[in-house]
Design an enzyme around this catalytic site. Structure first.
Site, PDB file in Angstrom:
ATOM      1  N   SER A 198       0.835  -1.207   0.000  1.00 25.18           N
ATOM      2  CA  SER A 198       0.000   0.000   0.000  1.00 25.18           C
ATOM      3  C   SER A 198       0.867   1.253   0.000  1.00 25.18           C
ATOM      4  O   SER A 198       1.842   1.344   0.739  1.00 25.18           O
ATOM      5  CB  SER A 198      -0.921   0.007   1.226  1.00 25.18           C
ATOM      6  N   LYS A 204       6.222  11.494  -0.099  1.00 30.07           N
ATOM      7  CA  LYS A 204       6.574  11.107   1.271  1.00 30.07           C
ATOM      8  C   LYS A 204       7.003   9.647   1.352  1.00 30.07           C
ATOM      9  O   LYS A 204       7.701   9.258   2.285  1.00 30.07           O
ATOM     10  CB  LYS A 204       5.384  11.348   2.203  1.00 30.07           C
ATOM     11  N   GLU A 205       6.555   8.848   0.392  1.00 25.58           N
ATOM     12  CA  GLU A 205       6.935   7.440   0.309  1.00 25.58           C
ATOM     13  C   GLU A 205       7.660   7.252  -1.018  1.00 25.58           C
ATOM     14  O   GLU A 205       7.033   6.935  -2.032  1.00 25.58           O
ATOM     15  CB  GLU A 205       5.688   6.548   0.387  1.00 25.58           C
ATOM     16  N   ASP A 234      -3.176   4.662  -3.637  1.00 26.13           N
ATOM     17  CA  ASP A 234      -4.371   5.382  -3.203  1.00 26.13           C
ATOM     18  C   ASP A 234      -4.295   6.868  -3.509  1.00 26.13           C
ATOM     19  O   ASP A 234      -5.241   7.596  -3.243  1.00 26.13           O
ATOM     20  CB  ASP A 234      -4.590   5.165  -1.700  1.00 26.13           C
ATOM     21  N   LYS A 375      -9.731   5.835   3.985  1.00 28.62           N
ATOM     22  CA  LYS A 375      -8.272   5.867   4.006  1.00 28.62           C
ATOM     23  C   LYS A 375      -7.652   4.491   3.727  1.00 28.62           C
ATOM     24  O   LYS A 375      -8.053   3.795   2.798  1.00 28.62           O
ATOM     25  CB  LYS A 375      -7.806   6.461   5.336  1.00 28.62           C
ATOM     26  N   LYS A 376      -6.673   4.091   4.549  1.00 29.49           N
ATOM     27  CA  LYS A 376      -5.928   2.863   4.256  1.00 29.49           C
ATOM     28  C   LYS A 376      -6.811   1.629   4.365  1.00 29.49           C
ATOM     29  O   LYS A 376      -6.679   0.686   3.571  1.00 29.49           O
ATOM     30  CB  LYS A 376      -4.732   2.736   5.212  1.00 29.49           C
ATOM     31  N   ASP A 400       3.673  -2.637   4.247  1.00 32.51           N
ATOM     32  CA  ASP A 400       3.795  -1.224   3.931  1.00 32.51           C
ATOM     33  C   ASP A 400       4.805  -1.078   2.800  1.00 32.51           C
ATOM     34  O   ASP A 400       5.644  -1.961   2.574  1.00 32.51           O
ATOM     35  CB  ASP A 400       4.258  -0.440   5.156  1.00 32.51           C
ATOM     36  N   ASP A 617      -5.590  -1.663  12.098  1.00 32.37           N
ATOM     37  CA  ASP A 617      -4.975  -2.967  12.343  1.00 32.37           C
ATOM     38  C   ASP A 617      -5.410  -3.561  13.679  1.00 32.37           C
ATOM     39  O   ASP A 617      -5.795  -4.739  13.755  1.00 32.37           O
ATOM     40  CB  ASP A 617      -3.448  -2.847  12.268  1.00 32.37           C
TER      41      ASP A 617
END
Length: 917
Positions: A198, A204-205, A234, A375-376, A400, A617
């Protein structure tokens, strides 16, 4: 909209290389129902049901299981099968032996630990009896606050300590797994695994980090036809799409190289960064040449990806365009159709040696204004449905984007539990510990979180299993669909009556047991039992078209309006029909990621990742445990996965804030572990652990008060403890000794070092008075006033500048205000207390030591925070701290000359003025 795509022959889809001669094609949703195309719909449903009805009876469990202790309501503890006694004939057959076993912690390490816990409880009771019966009358407010805080700390300690009462280790037998499921000359019988990655913000990633994660997945030591990698974008970013296209092309060279030489890890960035002798144990003469060539190829790959990142820094006013000139569908990140791109496939994606590669799929779910996207958690649920339609692996691994596979046999480790004939039936997921790269040796801000991963989760593994921590977790797809685990009835010895009337009594008792079992089920916990569904299917008489339609409508109401997806949920062993056409599957996959698909269904409520908290989670794992599933904690010698962690103070506090906020949201929701799921199958100590997981941010309020008390006592001359007698001093000393003994014995059985334990204690105070405190107030604002907070993605940049440059980077945030204030007022209090004692004579030094002890306790715990503010590359924070200490000293000297409580002026200067005091 932009062309057709054949999953069988993906070719090269890089939009960054127009010279390749092929244009990028993406499958987009047009909002229309197309799932019936290609022979799907009711026909597919009927074929699946007919195939299920004709399914042969499952073979019973091996007769070797004996004396297995019961668990839950009328069930057998499947986990006990890892320690069962087996027949000698079966022991000689290696393929029938258990694939894993529990390894209890030696009693010489655990029993002293348990004895000290009990002893500490007794000492705490005596301590509180003394504290409550001996108030400090001249400082009642301070005394009362301190007692309330101490009682809360004791309760918090009990919630944290007792779930660690039964710690265990586990061993896996990979050779037995291969003997059982990979026979020579036959196709591998290992289960298929769908792997989810994801990502949401490529700035940022970084795409290079995500690319390394994907490459480690494609090169995993597992049959290629059993692995499928799904990347969820996403943020609908064209940069992510192009980087993934480059990654797919580079994988054709990287995967055969890493498998040929069995390198570890199989993420190229971290493999080439290893400072080891890469020639050690490598006897192939071509290795050195191939390694140099591959390193050169990887450097070129990095240049291409970094070029894409540089290009994406400035977005054109008209938006991005694809290679064929059509606008990028995700230019508006909040309003775009669903997108699916198959980069590599089992029959079309070949590496440089002509071998097949695992499937690689890009997914970006549809987003429209006015819809809740969650969101996630919503993105993960979309991946569950897409993967069910395209590959339908019975097991799912979620990672991740910054967590690469560090141990190429990680999937096999998980299969030793999930594919065990007895144990696997009751396991909802296998959780691996999180390990991190790029953290300084001292781990100043406890980023490794070793105490949690090596103590708490190992303790939970001996009860009902570890909590789900968001990444590095292999799921049983059936558990994600909201079904209950199959619990076996207890076997009783046959007597005279049962031997005479065995058949009828067995059926009657089975019905009675089932009735009694369902009577105690919590109405808030759904009962979706596979056995119940199978009984309903077999007894419904599906020759009647009306019954078939009613069953289909019932399941579609639960899972959504997709007959293809609903049919896939009934296949326990996964897979898709061989007659399925790729185009029809892609159309259906587009449909199941549409915005309105989850409306009026159980998605996010009882199925998939659960909505309602930013820490989805914890909530998802809790719902599974409440239904009776067990989880497993797997700690292989070589860490299975590794990720990157934020190493500067500001990013670390923001990460902790998000975790704590999610816990507060669960605490104030209907899923609060203190009242949710009673009457179900959640074990008592497991509930303790979940209560502690959700309530720990509340500790920030008494912690803030307790850290303020030393400064107040030093400035006012009061104290929270009365004059102690000899007997009372013994109990105080015993309490401190028991605290130290508990920590030492914990470190002994867990293997955690004292430095890691101490860093965890320090950051517990730093995070408690900052991030946890803000999380409590933000959570209350959300619950009471409906004010929501924005989710901040944690930056996942690597330490490219070297020497941990980011560690010393100072980023101001409001989270730093409370610890800074506590640090300054305690320094002021210390200077004021010492100055007052110097002026007052030796008789005032005795009470001063007790106050200084508590003040230095606060200062020492905040020392890493002070060091963070005084970063070596930041002179401004250093100057601020120095001036604060200087002003604190001046203020303290003035304070001791003027007693604000008696307005009495003292000192030699007053006498010189001739004032009669």
């Amino acid at each position: 909209m932009s062309g057709e795509l054949s999953a069988a022959s993906p070719g090269r889809y890089s939009m960054a290389s127009p010279e390749s001669g092929s244009r990028a094609t993406i499958r987009l949703g047009d909002g229309q129902r197309e799932y019936a195309a290609g022979g799907f719909g009711n026909v597919a449903w009927k074929e699946r049901i007919d195939g299920w009805k004709m399914k042969p009876e499952k073979s019973a469990a091996p007769p070797s299981v004996s004396n297995a202790p019961s668990e839950g309501r009328g069930g057998v503890d499947f986990d006990a099968s890892t320690d069962v006694l087996m027949d000698d004939s079966l022991l000689n057959d290696e393929t029938r032996q258990p694939l894993s076993r529990k390894v209890p912690i030696p009693s010489s390490k655990v029993n002293p630990y348990r004895m000290v816990i009990v002893l500490r409880l007794v000492i705490l009771c005596i301590f509180f009896h003394y504290r409550i019966t001996n108030p400090v009358w001249d400082a009642i407010p301070l005394w009362l606050i301190s007692v309330i805080c101490e009682i809360w700390f004791a309760v918090s300690w009990i919630l944290d300590q007792f779930p660690k009462w039964f710690p265990v280790n586990r061993e896996t037998y990979l050779d037995r797994l291969s003997l059982r499921y990979e026979k020579e000359g036959e196709p591998s019988q290992l289960a298929c695994v769908d792997i989810f990655v994801s990502t949401v913000d490529p700035l940022k990633e970084p795409p290079l980090v995500t690319a390394n994660t994907v490459l480690s997945i494609l090169a995993v030591d597992y049959p290629v036809d059993k692995v499928s990698c799904y990347v969820s974008d996403d943020g609908a970013s064209m940069l992510t799409f192009e980087a993934l296209a480059e990654t797919a092309e580079f994988a054709r060279k990287w995967v055969p190289f890493s498998k040929k030489y069995s390198i570890e890890p199989r993420a190229p960035e971290w493999y080439f960064a290893q400072k080891i002798d890469y020639l050690k144990d490598k006897v192939q003469p071509s290795f050195v040449k191939d390694r140099r060539s591959m390193k050169r190829e990887y450097e070129e790959f990095k240049i291409r990806v970094n070029g894409l990142v540089a290009k994406a820094q400035k977005v054109p006013e008209e938006g991005w365009f694809m290679q064929d000139g059509t606008p990028w569908p995700g230019n508006n990140t909040r309003d775009h159709p669903g997108m699916i791109q198959v980069f590599l496939g089992h029959s079309g994606g070949l590496d440089s040696d002509g071998n097949e590669l695992p499937r690689l799929v890009y997914v970006s779910r549809e987003k429209r204004p006015g819809f809740m996207h969650h969101k996630k958690a919503g993105a993960m649920n979309a991946l569950v449905r897409v993967s069910a339609v395209l590959t339908n692996g019975p097991f799912l691994l979620n990672l991740d984007c910054d967590h690469y596979i560090n141990n190429s046999k990680a999937l096999r480790e998980a299969m030793c539990f999930l594919m065990d004939p007895n144990l696997g039936k009751s396991v909802c997921y296998v959780q691996f510990p999180q390990r991190f790269d790029g953290i300084d040796k001292n781990d100043r801000y406890a980023n490794r979180n070793t105490v949690f991963f090596d103590m708490n989760l190992r303790g939970l593994d001996g009860i009902q299993g570890p909590v789900y921590v968001g990444t590095g977790c292999v799921f049983n797809r059936t558990a994600l669909y909201g079904y209950e685990p199959p619990f076996k009835p207890k076997h009783s010895k046959p007597g005279f009556l049962s031997s005479c009337f065995g058949g009828s009594r067995k059926k009657k008792s089975s019905r009675k047991e089932k009735k009694n079992s369902s009577k105690h089920v919590d109405p808030t916990v759904p009962v979706f039992n596979l056995e119940d569904i199978e009984e309903g299917v077999e007894g419904a008489g599906f020759d009647d078209e009306k019954s078939l339609l009613m069953s289909q409508m019932t399941l579609e109401k639960r899972f959504g309006q997709s007959a293809v997806f609903v049919a896939s949920t009934l296949m326990e062993n996964g897979g898709v029909p061989e007659s399925a056409e790729p185009e029809a599957l892609l159309k259906e996959a587009i449909h199941v990621i549409s915005c309105g698909y989850e409306d009026k269904t159980d998605w996010g409520q009882e199925i998939g990742w659960i909505y309602g908290s930013v820490t989805e989670d914890i909530l998802t794992g809790f719902k599974m445990h409440a239904r009776g599933w067990k989880s497993i904690y797997c700690m292989p010698e070589r860490p299975a996965f590794k990720g990157s962690a934020p190493i500067n103070l500001s990013d670390r506090l923001n990460q902790v804030l998000r975790w704590a906020l999610g816990s507060v949201e669960i605490l104030f929701s209907r899923h609060c572990p203190m009242w949710y799921g009673y009457g179900g199958r959640l074990k008592f100590l497991e509930r303790f652990a979940y209560v502690n997981t959700t309530i720990y941010p509340i500790t920030s309020i008494p912690l803030l008060a307790y850290c303020t008390l030393p400064a107040v006592c030093l400035l006012t001359g009061k104290f929270i403890i009365p004059q102690i007698s000899n007997i009372a001093s013994i109990w105080f000393i015993s309490l401190f000794l028991s605290i130290f003994a508990t920590g030492i014995l914990e470190m002994r059985w867990s293997g955690v070092g004292i430095d890691e334990w101490w860093r965890n204690e320090q950051f517990w105070v730093i995070g408690g008075v900052s991030a946890h405190l803000f999380a409590v107030f933000q959570g209350l604002l959300k619950v009471l006033a409906g004010i929501d907070t924005n989710f901040t993605v944690t930056s996942k940049a690597s330490d490219e500048d070297g020497d941990f440059a980011e560690l010393y980077l100072f980023k101001w945030t409001t989270l730093l205000i409370p610890p800074t204030t506590l640090l300054v007022i305690n320094l002021v209090g210390v200077v004021a207390g010492v100055s007052y004692a110097i002026n007052s004579g030796y008789q005032s030094w005795g009470p001063l030591f007790g106050k200084l002890f508590f003040a230095f306790w606060v200062i020492i715990h905040l020392y890493p925070f002070l060091k963070g503010l005084m970063g070596r590359q930041n002179r401004t924070p250093t100057i601020v701290i120095v001036w604060s200490i200087l002003l604190a000293s001046i203020f303290s000297l003035l304070w001791v000359r003027i007693d604000p409580f008696t307005t009495k002026v003292t000192g030699p200067d007053v006498e010189m003025c001739g004032i009669n005091c």
